[in-house]
Scaffold this active site. Structure first.
Site, PDB file in Angstrom:
ATOM      1  N   HIS A  85     119.819  18.732  40.408  1.00 34.43           N
ATOM      2  CA  HIS A  85     119.747  18.375  41.829  1.00 34.43           C
ATOM      3  C   HIS A  85     118.723  19.258  42.528  1.00 34.43           C
ATOM      4  CE1 HIS A  85     120.905  17.804  46.035  1.00 34.43           C
ATOM      5  NE2 HIS A  85     121.142  19.109  46.121  1.00 34.43           N
ATOM      6  N   ASP A 114      88.073  11.181  53.998  1.00 27.55           N
ATOM      7  CA  ASP A 114      89.032  11.198  52.903  1.00 27.55           C
ATOM      8  C   ASP A 114      89.271  12.651  52.534  1.00 27.55           C
ATOM      9  OD1 ASP A 114      90.325  10.712  50.250  1.00 27.55           O
ATOM     10  OD2 ASP A 114      89.690   8.665  50.655  1.00 27.55           O
ATOM     11  N   TRP A 150     118.841  26.224  38.771  1.00 24.51           N
ATOM     12  CA  TRP A 150     117.411  25.912  38.877  1.00 24.51           C
ATOM     13  C   TRP A 150     116.557  27.172  38.779  1.00 24.51           C
ATOM     14  CZ3 TRP A 150     113.451  27.085  42.432  1.00 24.51           C
ATOM     15  CH2 TRP A 150     113.834  27.867  43.525  1.00 24.51           C
ATOM     16  N   SER A 177     100.056  20.057  39.059  1.00 27.98           N
ATOM     17  CA  SER A 177      99.923  19.097  40.149  1.00 27.98           C
ATOM     18  C   SER A 177      99.849  19.801  41.504  1.00 27.98           C
ATOM     19  CB  SER A 177     101.119  18.140  40.115  1.00 27.98           C
ATOM     20  OG  SER A 177     101.286  17.511  41.352  1.00 27.98           O
ATOM     21  N   SER A 178     100.760  20.748  41.737  1.00 25.38           N
ATOM     22  CA  SER A 178     100.791  21.433  43.032  1.00 25.38           C
ATOM     23  C   SER A 178      99.516  22.223  43.275  1.00 25.38           C
ATOM     24  CB  SER A 178     101.950  22.417  43.095  1.00 25.38           C
ATOM     25  OG  SER A 178     103.152  21.747  43.084  1.00 25.38           O
ATOM     26  N   HIS A 261     110.433  33.163  46.753  1.00 28.77           N
ATOM     27  CA  HIS A 261     110.510  33.277  48.195  1.00 28.77           C
ATOM     28  C   HIS A 261     109.358  32.583  48.917  1.00 28.77           C
ATOM     29  CE1 HIS A 261     112.343  34.208  51.886  1.00 28.77           C
ATOM     30  NE2 HIS A 261     111.120  34.363  52.318  1.00 28.77           N
ATOM     31  N   GLU A 263     107.909  30.111  47.911  1.00 23.58           N
ATOM     32  CA  GLU A 263     108.230  28.692  47.732  1.00 23.58           C
ATOM     33  C   GLU A 263     109.073  28.169  48.896  1.00 23.58           C
ATOM     34  OE1 GLU A 263     107.428  26.323  45.747  1.00 23.58           O
ATOM     35  OE2 GLU A 263     109.016  24.867  46.151  1.00 23.58           O
ATOM     36  N   TYR A 265     108.879  29.087  51.910  1.00 22.63           N
ATOM     37  CA  TYR A 265     107.977  28.828  53.035  1.00 22.63           C
ATOM     38  C   TYR A 265     107.032  27.683  52.758  1.00 22.63           C
ATOM     39  CZ  TYR A 265     110.210  32.777  54.935  1.00 22.63           C
ATOM     40  OH  TYR A 265     111.185  33.588  55.399  1.00 22.63           O
ATOM     41  N   SER A 276     105.654  20.961  65.554  1.00 25.38           N
ATOM     42  CA  SER A 276     104.649  21.325  66.554  1.00 25.38           C
ATOM     43  C   SER A 276     103.776  20.145  66.953  1.00 25.38           C
ATOM     44  CB  SER A 276     103.765  22.453  66.018  1.00 25.38           C
ATOM     45  OG  SER A 276     104.553  23.533  65.595  1.00 25.38           O
ATOM     46  N   HIS A 310     115.299  40.217  48.141  1.00 30.15           N
ATOM     47  CA  HIS A 310     116.545  39.953  48.886  1.00 30.15           C
ATOM     48  C   HIS A 310     117.416  38.922  48.178  1.00 30.15           C
ATOM     49  CE1 HIS A 310     114.046  36.903  51.442  1.00 30.15           C
ATOM     50  NE2 HIS A 310     114.508  36.331  50.370  1.00 30.15           N
ATOM     51  N   HIS A 311     116.868  38.264  47.159  1.00 32.03           N
ATOM     52  CA  HIS A 311     117.694  37.356  46.363  1.00 32.03           C
ATOM     53  C   HIS A 311     118.459  38.103  45.287  1.00 32.03           C
ATOM     54  CE1 HIS A 311     115.811  33.668  48.008  1.00 32.03           C
ATOM     55  NE2 HIS A 311     114.788  34.471  48.184  1.00 32.03           N
ATOM     56  N   THR A 336     109.303  33.937  63.282  1.00 27.45           N
ATOM     57  CA  THR A 336     110.080  32.697  63.346  1.00 27.45           C
ATOM     58  C   THR A 336     110.640  32.512  64.749  1.00 27.45           C
ATOM     59  OG1 THR A 336     110.685  33.130  61.060  1.00 27.45           O
ATOM     60  CG2 THR A 336     111.841  31.356  62.160  1.00 27.45           C
ATOM     61  N   LYS A 339     108.149  31.121  67.063  1.00 25.55           N
ATOM     62  CA  LYS A 339     107.989  29.674  66.932  1.00 25.55           C
ATOM     63  C   LYS A 339     109.073  28.923  67.700  1.00 25.55           C
ATOM     64  CE  LYS A 339     105.342  29.155  62.840  1.00 25.55           C
ATOM     65  NZ  LYS A 339     104.487  28.140  63.434  1.00 25.55           N
ATOM     66  N   ARG A 458     129.559  29.668  44.219  1.00 22.20           N
ATOM     67  CA  ARG A 458     128.789  28.446  43.999  1.00 22.20           C
ATOM     68  C   ARG A 458     128.736  28.134  42.510  1.00 22.20           C
ATOM     69  NH1 ARG A 458     122.514  30.521  44.726  1.00 22.20           N
ATOM     70  NH2 ARG A 458     122.061  28.339  44.352  1.00 22.20           N
TER      71      ARG A 458
END
Ligand SMILES: [Cu+2]
Lengths: 546, 290
Positions: A85, A114, A150, A177-178, A261, A263, A265, A276, A310-311, A336, A339, A458
């Site tokens: 998932h 283009d 994951w 690809s990315s 991390h 990722e 963002y 915005s 922090h993870h 943040t 924003k 979890r």
């Protein structure tokens, strides 16, 4: 736009091969095409399919968790559902959706014909379906799909069966690809802006994507490196992540989260960009604090490189590390907050109206902020010792990713769908979709905060009966949210295939500014075959006064 | 930045190569995954199909681009897009190597000292790995892969450093010859660069054989062997790729594909070669010397 009158200018510098007309055959157009709109559409359709695939996996999870005890699936399959998932939603739904939006909108927003590297653009997209075929095929193998989460932490992840190699190679393909997609976006923004479209006049969506693309190029190769080490640890006898040979499983976590991390963002900065764009349009005011928005985005991107641990507060690290990563993480709240303040200030005293895109944008601001606050709680080391790997974390990142990233994607689809198709979607159904989604998504995820605070871990298929009530509520919300998305699919089909909506004007929305709204609806096949004259009055952003 | 857009934009026509490349990757990697899972039958066939499709795709795609370039279809703006593409691609490669350098630094500065009892690792060492002393090189408390010796920096690795540095010089001389229009010198310096690349690879091959057969140093020699072969191995693959690219460019130089002011293909490969060179310097210092 004139599609055949394009060969009059300087022939020496012009490609005689630039076909101005659509490729004739189905295969030529959709499999071999170079058009940014077609490729954008492919990305968006792929993303919607993956959203439904990943969503069905979520429903398997919620069905099993409806009651305590084991009812429907085997524990290992349950674990592979949580793993898959996440992989499907992150790499298959959210990221391709934003790349699709970038493909469609960036050339139109900066006055380009283009993308800068159109053939590579095609390859970036077409790698994705094959990568996911490889990934999803593991579900049908002996031993099943990946079931270690994951994040692929060793040693658990490499104790799986044959799926490990397939999953890793699929991740490699997604990375290729990315990276190509991101290179293309950077080249387009830096090289194809119309004269007069200065960097500090670009729409914020374009800015957020420029910075996101930089993050992608910086961290996707690190992910590729980390999973390559998993591969060699499992199959070729290396010991990067095994203490017996002098390595360390925690080392994987450091390398992985150095990717992981940023990722986060990568999935949220373009969402900031979308908000915005939408909020000024329906507030009928220019964006408040344009430059602050740009610098805040850049600050968030910079900080994202120095907060990864922090993870990992509970896995063991020197005290100095804990303190550094805690404060660095909390610092992110500042840009943040800038924003969120600017979005609210944009709405302040605006003559607001609440069409579906605006509903999603406002919903995004409020609900994303809830996810931001729970993130701040998780950043506090001693508190995180309690929250780590509980449902509180699950609630946190689903507020950020579902009501953050996905709400913004849905808002963007409603906002630009009339520009893409030339027809208005059904506004009543759109509003129903918004309210159904917003109510059910909160029933789904809000109780998970309480479950986590009460100690429910979890990634487990069964749980203590004490958690039964909130789990049942959450599951009901989950199924209702899932079903509500069928309405979203229907609204899109209604516009794209049944073509029942009213014809859209070029401007579509009364308060809309920006180059994309100067093009007809639907937009011409090649956005700007000659660079448009940039007139500050039609720009949405930058140092412009309306 | 966008100054070149005043004339006409160039948008290339569609192409079958990207989708072919995707199919190729699918077969190549799917086949490779089956192969390393010891499922040799269909795995090998899929792998070979993927590999051949990939080669066809690379020849086809680069061939198309070269043909279009020679026909003068690319204007200055396209040139800038290509340059940006190459620069950011090289940056992504830098970050790929950063992951493995990161593993090396982490092992040397954290995991190995902790296993040896430093800092918070006291109990780990005393209870789990008594008697293990943190030294570098190491193959860990379990001596994974058995005893081994390392390759001294000041023999072949130093020679290889000089070879790569010299090749950086020869390719710069080739670029200079191209810019002043001396075709003969250009071609000469290019083949000299190719020869140096091949020489580097030959010596590295020798070094690997020596390591495996005489020193007992293999990919499985604990964290030292893992980081050593991963870093030098991926670097070697990049040198191989770079050498192939240099050969293609040398042949194109001989066919007169490049002019004094339009030779992006040449420059892209030169950048790539310098990148490979710089990575090697990092390897030489952090893997061999220190
Ligand atoms: Cu994080």
């Amino acid at each position: 736009m004139a599609h055949h009158g394009d060969h009059t200018h300087d022939a020496a510098h012009d490609g005689h091969d630039d076909h101005d007309h659509k490729p004739s055959g189905f295969f030529e157009r959709w499999f071999c095409g170079t058009n940014h709109k077609d490729i954008g559409t492919l990305y968006l359709v792929f993303s919607l399919i993956m959203f439904l695939v990943g969503g069905s996996m979520a429903l398997v999870i919620r069905a099993e968790l409806f009651q305590p005890g084991m009812q429907l699936v085997e524990p290992d399959f349950f674990n592979s559902m949580t793993t898959m998932h996440a992989l499907v939603m992150i790499f298959g739904a959210v990221m391709p959706a934003f790349v699709g939006l970038a493909n469609w909108m960036i050339p139109m927003m900066i006055g380009a014909p283009d993308m800068a590297l159109p053939r590579m653009n095609n390859w970036s997209f077409w790698i994705m379906p094959f990568a996911f075929a490889l990934l999803l095929s593991t579900l049908f193998m002996d031993g099943g799909g990946p079931a270690g989460g994951w994040t692929l932490y060793p040693p658990l992840s490499i104790q799986g069966g044959n799926n490990v190699a397939f999953v890793i190679f699929a991740v490699h393909m997604m990375g290729i690809s990315s990276i190509m997609g991101a290179i293309n976006i950077i080249a387009t923004i830096l090289n194809l802006r119309a004269p007069g479209m200065d960097l500090l006049k670009m729409p914020v969506f374009v800015w957020t994507w420029l910075i996101t693309a930089f993050l992608l190029i910086a961290v996707m190769p690190v992910l590729a490196g980390s999973v390559t080490m998993l591969l060699t640890d499992k199959y070729f006898g290396t010991t990067f992540f095994s203490a017996a040979g002098g390595g360390d499983p925690v080392m994987f976590q450091h390398i992985f989260w150095f990717f992981g991390h940023p990722e986060v963002y990568i999935m949220i900065l373009p969402a900031f960009g979308v908000a915005s764009e939408i909020i000024p349009t329906f507030s009928r005011k220019p964006l408040f604090g344009y430059q602050a928005m740009v610098y805040a985005t850049a600050s968030i991107a910079f900080l994202s490189f120095i907060v990864w641990a922090h993870h990992m507060f509970t896995v063991g690290m020197p005290l100095g590390g804990l303190i550094f990563f805690m404060y660095a993480t909390m610092l992110i709240a500042i840009p943040t907050g800038v924003k969120v303040f600017n979005w609210v200030a944009t709405m302040w005293r605006g003559s607001m109206s609440f069409e579906t895109p605006m509903l999603f944008a406002v919903g995004f601001v409020i609900l994303f902020t809830i996810g931001g606050f729970s993130g701040l709680m998780l950043a506090i080391v001693p508190a995180d010792f309690q929250y780590h790997d509980t449902y509180f974390v699950v609630a946190h990142f689903h507020y950020v990713l579902v009501t953050g990233a996905i709400f913004s994607i849905m808002g963007a689809v409603y906002y630009w769908l009339p520009k893409w198709t030339g027809r208005m979607y059904n506004e009543t159904l759109g509003k129903v979709h918004f309210w159904l989604s917003t109510i059910t998504v909160n029933i789904l995820f809000f109780p998970q905060h309480f479950l986590g605070l009460a100690g429910m871990p979890r990634r487990i298929p069964d749980y203590n009966v004490a958690f039964a009530d909130f789990n049942m509520i959450s599951s009901i919300g989950g199924f209702a949210f899932g079903l509500s998305q069928l309405l979203f699919a229907w609204i899109i089909i209604d516009v794209c295939f049944l073509k029942r909506g009213q014809k859209a004007t070029a401007g579509v929305w009364e308060g809309a500014r920006g180059l994309e709204w100067t093009l007809s609806s639907p937009a011409p096949y090649h956005s700007f075959s000659t660079p448009p004259k940039i007139d500050d009055r039609m720009l949405a952003h930058g140092d412009v006064a309306h | 930045m966008a100054a070149q857009s005043a004339g006409g934009y160039y948008v290339p026509h569609g192409s079958v190569w990207p989708i072919l490349g995707s199919v190729a990757l699918f077969f190549l990697l799917g086949g490779a995954a089956s192969l390393i899972n010891d499922d040799s039958g269909p795995g090998m066939i899929k792998f070979l199909i993927g590999l051949s499709l990939l080669l066809v795709m690379l020849f086809g795609w680069f061939g198309t681009v070269i043909k279009e370039s020679v026909r003068g279809m690319y204007n200055a703006q396209v040139d800038v897009s290509f340059r940006l593409g190459m620069v950011w691609f090289i940056f992504s490669e830098v970050m790929f190597f950063a992951a493995f350098f990161g593993a090396l630094f982490y092992a040397r500065h954290y995991s190995v000292p902790w296993l040896g009892g430093e800092g918070d690792g006291f109990a780990t060492n005393a209870l789990l790995h008594p008697g293990y002393e943190a030294v570098w090189p190491t193959n860990g408390p379990a001596q994974v892969g058995g005893p081994f010796e390392t390759i001294p920096a000041w023999g072949l690795p130093l020679l290889n450093t000089l070879i790569l540095l010299t090749s950086g010089l020869t390719i710069t001389l080739a670029h200079w010859a191209l810019k002043v229009g001396k075709r003969g010198a250009l071609v000469g310096w290019m083949w000299a660069t190719v020869a140096l690349g091949c020489l580097f690879l030959y010596f590295q091959g020798t070094e690997y054989v020596h390591a495996y057969q005489e020193l007992g140093l293999t990919l499985g020699s604990g964290v030292y062997g893992s980081t050593f072969f991963m870093l030098t191995g991926f670097h070697g693959m990049h040198v191989t790729l770079g050498t192939i690219m240099l050969i293609v460019i040398s042949l194109r130089c001989m066919s007169g594909h490049f002019s004094k002011n339009q030779h992006f293909g040449f420059e892209a490969v030169a950048w790539y070669w310098h990148f490979v060179d710089v990575v090697w310097l990092g390897l030489f210092v952090f893997v061999y010397v220190l």
